[in-house]
Design a protein around this motif. Structure first.
Motif, PDB file in Angstrom:
ATOM      1  N   THR A  38      26.422 -33.339 -23.140  1.00  0.00           N
ATOM      2  CA  THR A  38      26.672 -34.416 -22.120  1.00  0.00           C
ATOM      3  C   THR A  38      26.751 -34.118 -20.853  1.00  0.00           C
TER       4      THR A  38
ATOM      5  N   GLY B 203      24.148 -33.819 -17.723  1.00  0.00           N
ATOM      6  CA  GLY B 203      24.616 -34.499 -16.368  1.00  0.00           C
ATOM      7  C   GLY B 203      24.756 -34.005 -15.133  1.00  0.00           C
TER       8      GLY B 203
ATOM      9  N   GLY C 166      17.087 -35.964 -14.540  1.00  0.00           N
ATOM     10  CA  GLY C 166      17.819 -36.964 -15.258  1.00  0.00           C
ATOM     11  C   GLY C 166      17.871 -38.231 -14.693  1.00  0.00           C
TER      12      GLY C 166
ATOM     13  N   ASP D 140      15.494 -40.231 -15.347  1.00  0.00           N
ATOM     14  CA  ASP D 140      14.981 -41.143 -16.464  1.00  0.00           C
ATOM     15  C   ASP D 140      15.552 -40.935 -17.770  1.00  0.00           C
TER      16      ASP D 140
ATOM     17  N   HIS E 110      18.403 -40.788 -20.450  1.00  0.00           N
ATOM     18  CA  HIS E 110      19.630 -41.532 -21.020  1.00  0.00           C
ATOM     19  C   HIS E 110      19.570 -41.383 -22.636  1.00  0.00           C
ATOM     20  N   GLN E 111      20.626 -42.039 -23.217  1.00  0.00           N
ATOM     21  CA  GLN E 111      20.783 -41.827 -24.605  1.00  0.00           C
ATOM     22  C   GLN E 111      20.022 -43.001 -25.336  1.00  0.00           C
TER      23      GLN E 111
ATOM     24  N   LEU F 128      16.918 -43.620 -24.202  1.00  0.00           N
ATOM     25  CA  LEU F 128      15.516 -43.373 -24.189  1.00  0.00           C
ATOM     26  C   LEU F 128      14.556 -43.130 -25.434  1.00  0.00           C
TER      27      LEU F 128
END
Length: 315
Positions: free
Chosen positions: A37, A41, A48, A50, A52-53, A55
């Motif tokens: 993470t 980040g 980053g 586009d 995210h978890q 996705l």
């Protein structure tokens, strides 16, 4: 007024932290989740935007079926590579990012696999993973499984653009410093542009011919390498005479204690200022805790920031 000398970075930059490996799977999973993470980040940059978890790349992955484009050029691709534990054996898994695959990845981390990676990349003109890219991983060497390495490797194009170079450096430093401080038991850590991406060896290990199984068990007394930004263990710091002695040698622009008793050693304010003269100064300062052998030049295409001499054992 003297003109400041500057180096050109190699194509990739690597941050690595070596820690004692947690004995319990849940602790290992928490360690991995926090590292992945934090690293994505801070280091992903445009990758980053586009990511995210939630996705879900299931549709393009099924359409691709392993043979065609992964998606439209210029879009994000994300995937996992890890070893899955089955019947006391570990099987290599390579798969695309989706919420379900993310949960399975986290579950497998509880088995403390020898290697687990999250890979981000922009798709090239042919719809295949290209540049820029970022690999964030946790690895354990088969011959030194009691040490876990938190690793992030990324293409270094942000450092070649004057508009983004300083901000990019701040993010890499922030990642390393925050992680070192939060763990408090770091054996060794660094940021460098001349490490081997596949084997994970430092330039010095490669030049001498040392394997990770040779160096990882010795980190309380011996460094794996030296470079622009190094974090050493309490034992190494003691062997070098402590914080005051390292500040007095003037090889580093920053010498500060870190949680757990080690030291943060930064050679120059900017990574582009880590010229051969600074490489020599750092080598001389850290010589008493370097492996005793003389490195030899390799066939690597990257510039190796080394002094090709055997280190002296005393100041």
């Amino acid at each position: 007024m003297a003109v400041e000398q500057s180096i050109r970075l190699n194509p990739t930059l690597r941050a690595e932290i070596n820690l004692p490996c947690p004995a319990e799977g849940d602790a290992y999973r928490r360690l991995a989740h926090a590292w992945i993470t934090a690293a994505t980040g801070l280091l992903a940059g445009p990758l980053g935007n586009d990511f995210h978890q939630g996705l879900d790349l299931t549709a393009p992955a099924l359409a691709n079926n392993g043979t065609g484009p992964c998606g439209p050029p210029g879009t994000l691709w994300a995937s996992f590579v890890y070893y899955e534990t089955t019947r006391r054996r570990q099987r290599l898994v390579e798969t695309y990012f989706s919420p379900a695959n993310w949960q399975e990845f986290l579950a497998q981390l509880g088995h403390r696999p020898l290697d687990a990676q999250l890979q981000l990349a922009l798709l090239d003109a042919e719809g295949q993973p290209g540049e820029p890219w970022l690999d964030v991983s946790l690895t354990r060497d088969h011959d030194a499984p009691d040490v876990v390495s938190l690793v992030a490797v990324r293409t270094s194009e942000e450092f070649e653009d004057p508009a983004t170079a300083d901000e990019a450096q701040q993010r890499w430093e922030s990642l390393l410093h925050s992680q070192v401080q939060s763990h408090g038991n770091v054996l060794y850590a660094y940021v460098a542009d001349d490490s081997e991406h596949i084997s994970g060896r430092t330039a010095l290990e490669d030049g001498i011919g040392l394997l990770l199984g040779d160096t990882l068990p010795e980190l309380e007394t011996t460094l794996r390498g030296y470079g622009w930004l190094t974090v050493c263990s309490p034992g190494v710091l003691a062997a070098l005479g402590g914080i005051a002695a390292l500040r007095a040698c003037e090889a580093f622009t920053e010498v500060t204690p870190v949680a757990g008793g080690g030291a943060w050693l930064k050679a120059t304010d900017r990574i582009h200022g880590y010229t051969p003269a600074h490489v020599r100064a750092v080598f001389d300062a850290l010589a008493p805790v370097l492996p005793p052998d003389k490195p030899v030049p390799t066939l690597a295409a990257e510039t190796r920031r080394l002094v090709y001499e055997a280190p002296g054992r005393t100041r």
